[in-house]
Design a protein around this motif. Structure first.
Motif, PDB file in Angstrom:
ATOM      1  N   HIS A  52       0.822  -1.211   0.000  1.00 60.85           N
ATOM      2  CA  HIS A  52       0.000   0.000   0.000  1.00 60.85           C
ATOM      3  C   HIS A  52       0.860   1.266   0.000  1.00 60.85           C
ATOM      4  N   ALA A  53       2.027   1.204   0.649  1.00 63.53           N
ATOM      5  CA  ALA A  53       2.913   2.377   0.670  1.00 63.53           C
ATOM      6  C   ALA A  53       3.420   2.705  -0.726  1.00 63.53           C
ATOM      7  N   GLY A  54       3.654   1.682  -1.550  1.00 62.21           N
ATOM      8  CA  GLY A  54       4.113   1.923  -2.917  1.00 62.21           C
ATOM      9  C   GLY A  54       3.105   2.720  -3.723  1.00 62.21           C
ATOM     10  N   VAL A  55       1.815   2.402  -3.544  1.00 64.99           N
ATOM     11  CA  VAL A  55       0.762   3.140  -4.254  1.00 64.99           C
ATOM     12  C   VAL A  55       0.719   4.595  -3.793  1.00 64.99           C
ATOM     13  N   THR A  56       0.742   4.791  -2.477  1.00 64.80           N
ATOM     14  CA  THR A  56       0.698   6.157  -1.944  1.00 64.80           C
ATOM     15  C   THR A  56       1.924   6.958  -2.367  1.00 64.80           C
ATOM     16  N   ILE A 189      -5.830  12.108   1.924  1.00 66.26           N
ATOM     17  CA  ILE A 189      -7.225  12.574   1.965  1.00 66.26           C
ATOM     18  C   ILE A 189      -8.009  11.964   0.808  1.00 66.26           C
ATOM     19  N   GLY A 190      -7.396  11.920  -0.369  1.00 63.51           N
ATOM     20  CA  GLY A 190      -8.052  11.296  -1.511  1.00 63.51           C
ATOM     21  C   GLY A 190      -8.329   9.819  -1.280  1.00 63.51           C
ATOM     22  N   GLU A 191      -7.400   9.129  -0.634  1.00 61.95           N
ATOM     23  CA  GLU A 191      -7.608   7.707  -0.337  1.00 61.95           C
ATOM     24  C   GLU A 191      -8.682   7.510   0.722  1.00 61.95           C
ATOM     25  N   TRP A 192      -8.799   8.441   1.640  1.00 62.98           N
ATOM     26  CA  TRP A 192      -9.851   8.347   2.658  1.00 62.98           C
ATOM     27  C   TRP A 192     -11.238   8.497   2.035  1.00 62.98           C
ATOM     28  N   GLY A 198      -3.574   1.849  -1.014  1.00 60.90           N
ATOM     29  CA  GLY A 198      -2.891   2.986  -0.423  1.00 60.90           C
ATOM     30  C   GLY A 198      -2.930   2.959   1.094  1.00 60.90           C
ATOM     31  N   LEU A 199      -2.031   3.719   1.704  1.00 63.57           N
ATOM     32  CA  LEU A 199      -1.952   3.738   3.164  1.00 63.57           C
ATOM     33  C   LEU A 199      -3.200   4.351   3.793  1.00 63.57           C
ATOM     34  N   GLY A 200      -3.800   5.350   3.138  1.00 59.98           N
ATOM     35  CA  GLY A 200      -5.028   5.928   3.656  1.00 59.98           C
ATOM     36  C   GLY A 200      -6.150   4.910   3.707  1.00 59.98           C
ATOM     37  N   ALA A 218       0.782   1.785   9.848  1.00 61.53           N
ATOM     38  CA  ALA A 218       0.632   2.492   8.574  1.00 61.53           C
ATOM     39  C   ALA A 218       0.949   3.973   8.729  1.00 61.53           C
ATOM     40  N   LEU A 219       0.559   4.538   9.870  1.00 64.16           N
ATOM     41  CA  LEU A 219       0.856   5.947  10.136  1.00 64.16           C
ATOM     42  C   LEU A 219       2.356   6.173  10.262  1.00 64.16           C
TER      43      LEU A 219
END
Length: 256
Positions: A52-56, A189-192, A198-200, A218-219
């Motif tokens: 997920h970190a790679g996507v973010t 914010i976009g992932e939320w 993604g990490l969100g 994740a944070l």
């Protein structure tokens, strides 16, 4: 040596304070897990976190690149064409009255739930700080430099590229540091708002399942990415303006 020890001391102190709060409050792990529990989750779920970190990270880097390029192009256009400045500058100022975060649902509707909407969100949040910083730097070029260039017959293009743009690099560096700080915010914010990677997304998913240790892990990964991005941009900005460090180091000391 102290530059290496100082971050380690600060990090260790923060971890001790965190652990002390857990001990004093006796908070359950689904409310506030201890740092050892979070580190254990970080290592056990490392492949998932890196996926997920790679996507973010891609969203942040592409958003940063587009935001900087658009901001730089806008600042150069505002300085070069006065008629464009009179029309575009008020639009830029008014646009900042609209919270960028409020545009996230609209971007999801227009661009979908894929990576494009997150990149657009990061680009929007980066664009104005870079534009404003670079525009201010270009406007504050010492008038003596420009008068000398005109006396020597330099064209407007030569003045812009060889005098005004180098003189604006310190201000642009400040804008880039701000952009590096807020770029992760736009992507997350976009992932939320809507995402499946993604990490969100992982943080929301972990929060819904009461996996608070995974959410904290994740944070931590997101914080490390943000710090690495900031220090990388800061290093580039300092390399582009070496005279600032030299002037600081050679500044006269006070007399006794």
């Amino acid at each position: 040596m102290m530059q290496v020890l100082r971050p380690l001391i600060i990090t260790t102190g923060l971890l001790l304070i965190w652990q002390l709060i857990v001990w004093l409050t006796d908070a359950p792990t689904f409310i506030l897990p201890g740092p050892l529990r979070v580190l254990e989750t970080l290592f056990s779920q490392f492949p998932l976190l890196m996926k997920h970190a790679g996507v973010t990270l891609i969203e942040i880097l592409l958003g940063l690149m587009l935001g900087v390029l658009l901001g730089l192009a806008s600042a150069l256009s505002l300085v070069t064409w006065g008629s464009l400045r009179r029309w575009l500058l008020p639009v830029l100022v008014v646009s900042q009255a609209i919270p960028v975060f409020a545009l996230a649902p609209v971007l999801m509707l227009w661009l979908g739930y894929g990576m494009t909407s997150k990149i657009a969100m990061a680009t929007l949040i980066i664009y104005f700080p870079v534009t404003a910083a670079c525009f201010d730097g270009l406007r504050q070029t010492p008038s003596g430099y420009l008068q000398l260039a005109r006396t020597l017959g330099a064209s407007r293009r030569a003045q812009l590229l060889q005098i005004r743009l180098p003189a604006a690099l310190p201000a642009l560096g400040s804008g880039l540091r701000v952009a590096a700080s807020v770029a992760p915010i736009g992507a997350v914010i976009g992932e939320w708002v809507g995402s499946s990677t993604g990490l969100g997304y992982l943080m929301l998913h972990a929060n819904a399942r009461m996996q608070v240790d995974l959410m904290f892990a994740a944070l931590l990964v997101l914080a490390f990415m943000a710090l690495a991005l900031y220090f990388s941009v800061n290093l580039i900005a300092r390399r582009l303006t070496p005279w600032l460090d030299e002037s600081t180091s050679s500044a006269p000391r006070g007399t006794s």
